[in-house]
Enzyme design. Structure first.
Site, PDB file in Angstrom:
ATOM      1  N   TYR A   1       0.828  -1.207   0.000  1.00  0.00           N
ATOM      2  CA  TYR A   1       0.000   0.000   0.000  1.00  0.00           C
ATOM      3  C   TYR A   1       0.865   1.261   0.000  1.00  0.00           C
ATOM      4  O   TYR A   1       1.802   1.394   0.792  1.00  0.00           O
ATOM      5  CB  TYR A   1      -0.914   0.010   1.238  1.00  0.00           C
ATOM      6  CG  TYR A   1      -1.688   1.299   1.397  1.00  0.00           C
ATOM      7  CD1 TYR A   1      -2.775   1.582   0.575  1.00  0.00           C
ATOM      8  CD2 TYR A   1      -1.325   2.247   2.357  1.00  0.00           C
ATOM      9  CE1 TYR A   1      -3.482   2.757   0.699  1.00  0.00           C
ATOM     10  CE2 TYR A   1      -2.019   3.425   2.498  1.00  0.00           C
ATOM     11  CZ  TYR A   1      -3.101   3.687   1.669  1.00  0.00           C
ATOM     12  OH  TYR A   1      -3.790   4.855   1.797  1.00  0.00           O
TER      13      TYR A   1
ATOM     14  N   GLY B   1      -5.988   5.196   0.043  1.00  0.00           N
ATOM     15  CA  GLY B   1      -7.345   5.153   0.565  1.00  0.00           C
ATOM     16  C   GLY B   1      -8.217   4.223  -0.257  1.00  0.00           C
ATOM     17  O   GLY B   1      -7.823   3.097  -0.581  1.00  0.00           O
TER      18      GLY B   1
ATOM     19  N   HIS C   1      -3.100  17.096  -1.014  1.00  0.00           N
ATOM     20  CA  HIS C   1      -3.609  17.129   0.357  1.00  0.00           C
ATOM     21  C   HIS C   1      -3.143  18.356   1.146  1.00  0.00           C
ATOM     22  O   HIS C   1      -3.543  18.539   2.289  1.00  0.00           O
ATOM     23  CB  HIS C   1      -3.208  15.844   1.091  1.00  0.00           C
ATOM     24  CG  HIS C   1      -4.042  14.658   0.700  1.00  0.00           C
ATOM     25  ND1 HIS C   1      -4.046  14.160  -0.582  1.00  0.00           N
ATOM     26  CD2 HIS C   1      -4.910  13.890   1.408  1.00  0.00           C
ATOM     27  CE1 HIS C   1      -4.873  13.121  -0.643  1.00  0.00           C
ATOM     28  NE2 HIS C   1      -5.414  12.945   0.548  1.00  0.00           N
TER      29      HIS C   1
ATOM     30  N   ASN D   1       1.276  10.096   7.000  1.00  0.00           N
ATOM     31  CA  ASN D   1       0.425   9.096   7.636  1.00  0.00           C
ATOM     32  C   ASN D   1       0.798   8.944   9.110  1.00  0.00           C
ATOM     33  O   ASN D   1       1.632   8.121   9.462  1.00  0.00           O
ATOM     34  CB  ASN D   1       0.611   7.759   6.911  1.00  0.00           C
ATOM     35  CG  ASN D   1      -0.695   7.045   6.695  1.00  0.00           C
ATOM     36  OD1 ASN D   1      -1.745   7.577   6.974  1.00  0.00           O
ATOM     37  ND2 ASN D   1      -0.622   5.832   6.188  1.00  0.00           N
TER      38      ASN D   1
ATOM     39  N   ARG E   1     -12.305  26.341  50.058  1.00  0.00           N
ATOM     40  CA  ARG E   1     -12.115  25.198  50.956  1.00  0.00           C
ATOM     41  C   ARG E   1     -11.885  23.882  50.220  1.00  0.00           C
ATOM     42  O   ARG E   1     -11.212  22.981  50.742  1.00  0.00           O
ATOM     43  CB  ARG E   1     -13.356  25.078  51.858  1.00  0.00           C
ATOM     44  CG  ARG E   1     -13.387  23.862  52.745  1.00  0.00           C
ATOM     45  CD  ARG E   1     -14.426  23.932  53.869  1.00  0.00           C
ATOM     46  NE  ARG E   1     -15.690  24.497  53.492  1.00  0.00           N
ATOM     47  CZ  ARG E   1     -16.836  23.820  53.369  1.00  0.00           C
ATOM     48  NH1 ARG E   1     -16.859  22.518  53.564  1.00  0.00           N
ATOM     49  NH2 ARG E   1     -17.963  24.435  53.063  1.00  0.00           N
TER      50      ARG E   1
END
Length: 505
Positions: free
Chosen positions: A50, A57, A80, A192, A291
């Site tokens: 891949y 994708g 991108h 990635n 407190r």
């Protein structure tokens, strides 16, 4: 010089990001990365891997021919680099680069060493890539934001350099830097992963740690102002509840107040047997915002510790896909890029930091409301009542900013929206979570700045400077060097900003 080798601690990370320490690469790192690259080069020759010889994708079903494989990486980066919104701050970008450098340095990504060497130069020379806040969905990592980083590494896009936004090409020419030459999968290897959300996240958690400490200091100073009883901070009371954070916060407050002349011992005032009043003029117990500080800040402290642990693991993890394993001589496909760990921690962190701002806002309101505290003039106004305004105007800012934090505290972790042709059918939104968390942190520094200015004005009214603990007196003096005692009304925003920057350090 910080040597990047095997494991990067948050202290190491902080030294580079906040103290501008330079980084260098250990020879073992260089050998590890080079070995991974050469293995992938040989291994991928006749196999389907891949992002090397496939599309990306949902387009991974398409084989990419050898003559197109390098151009594929450039296409991925350019297409991108599509972010919008405000540019990320230089410190967030620098953190993202360091986080990406460190994960690539593990030798699990198969990139060539020139990638890491150029990222090192960006850090050391304060060259900040233009990366936008909007664009990442946090699965397949910070694809869009990391594409903007990759764009700079191939010599394109824009950077911030010496305070100016300039083209990468001209800055590289000025600095004598050469863009990387994409070899096998440098585009995907750079993009990635979770490095942007993690880098921003580390900056967030280190600043959140500082906010907790500042909230402790403010709370201590208010305890002194109202001469609170000290048993709510006692070891006996707080150790009766078995939460680490609560015990630590109470201990920090005891240490801060150890030589104060203002906090009171309950045994001397209410347990003496000499008090015969039917209606007690002084409070038997203080308001919760005074407190219950150990119980409020305790879980916040614990959460900050947890977030630190998760983020340190993340920057030292391989968050790429696929993972190159030289030892087993295999390439493993999966989803280490998924940002759920970081996204969840950022949601948790912004929740607890919002609570810090809420505590500060309530403490501020206590000081400003004379009917509640019964010791200070309305709005801690040291001038003429009705004519001057004291801290009245800045309370609006603190209140509205706290309200914004509450609205921003909605979870991003559970706001997954499928995209990428439903290939990314459940995503982390981790980048958004980290960016929004950083906004909450900035807001909280503003609220605390307003609270601290109010505290030192209140101390001036009570004239208790010489009875403060050593720690409180130092904070008072440091703040007074920024904000003078004022009785007449003055423009407040420059002082709020200066105190905010002082508190951030």
């Amino acid at each position: 010089m910080k040597l990047i080798k095997d494991y990067l601690s948050l202290n190491d990370f902080s030294a580079v990001i906040f103290n501008n320490e330079k980084v260098s690469l250990d020879q073992l790192l260089v050998e590890r990365v080079t070995k991974s690259f050469h293995f992938l080069e040989k291994f991928s020759a006749n196999k389907v891997i891949y992002g090397v010889n496939t599309g990306f994708g949902p387009m991974a079903q398409y084989r990419i021919q050898p003559q197109d494989q390098l151009q594929l990486q450039y296409n991925l980066i350019r297409s991108h680099a599509s972010g919008t919104g405000n540019p990320l701050s230089p410190i967030h970008v620098k953190a993202a680069i360091l986080a990406r450098l460190n994960t690539l340095a593990l030798g699990k990504s198969g990139v060539n060493i020139s990638v890491i060497e150029l990222m090192k130069e960006l850090i050391n020379r304060d060259i900040t890539p233009l990366i936008f806040a909007h664009g990442g969905v946090g699965a397949s990592g910070d694809l869009v934001q990391l594409a903007h980083l990759a764009l700079i590494l191939i010599g394109e896009g824009e950077v911030f350099y010496k305070g100016e936004r300039r083209t990468t090409q001209e800055v590289f020419e000025l600095e004598g830097l050469q863009p990387i030459e994409v070899k096998i999968r440098e585009g995907l290897g750079l993009m990635n992963g979770t490095s942007v959300m993690t880098g921003i996240g580390i900056v967030n958690v280190l600043l959140a740690d500082k906010l907790v400490d500042l909230s402790v200091q403010a709370s201590c100073m208010i305890n002194e102002l109202v001469q609170a009883y000290d048993d709510h901070l006692s070891e006996e009371l707080n150790n009766a509840k078995l939460h680490y954070g609560q015990q630590i916060i109470a201990k920090k407050m005891r240490n801060h107040l150890q030589n104060s002349e203002l906090t009171r011992n309950r045994q001397e005032h209410l347990y003496s047997g000499e008090n015969t009043e039917e209606i007690f003029k002084e409070k038997v117990q203080e308001y919760y915002s005074i407190r219950c500080v150990p119980q409020i800040l305790g879980p916040i402290y614990d959460t900050v510790l947890s977030v630190k642990d998760i983020l340190e693991k993340e920057i030292n993890s391989a968050n790429d896909n696929p993972i190159i394993d030289v030892e087993t001589e295999q390439v493993y496909h999966g989803g280490n890029f998924h940002g759920d760990y970081v996204s969840l921690e950022m949601d948790k962190l912004k929740l607890v930091v919002t609570k810090v701002s809420m505590l500060a806002e309530r403490q501020l309101n206590y000081l400003l409301n004379a009917k509640i505290n019964e010791i200070l003039p309305p709005f801690v106004n040291l001038g003429k009542l009705g004519f001057n305004f004291g801290m009245q105007g800045v309370q609006f800012t603190a209140t509205s900013t706290t309200a914004e934090n509450q609205a921003l505290s909605t979870s991003m972790y559970v706001h997954s929206i499928p995209n990428n042709n439903d290939n990314q059918d459940i995503v982390s939104m981790g980048t958004n979570a980290a960016v929004i968390c950083s906004n909450v942190i900035e807001n909280t520094f503003e609220v605390l700045a307003i609270e601290f200015i109010t505290i030192i004005q209140a101390i001036e009214f009570v004239k208790c400077q010489d009875k403060l603990s050593t720690s409180s007196k130092k904070m008072y003096d440091d703040l007074r060097a920024i904000v003078p005692v004022f009785t007449e009304d003055m423009v407040m925003y420059p002082y709020v900003q200066k105190v905010k920057e002082f508190l951030k350090g």
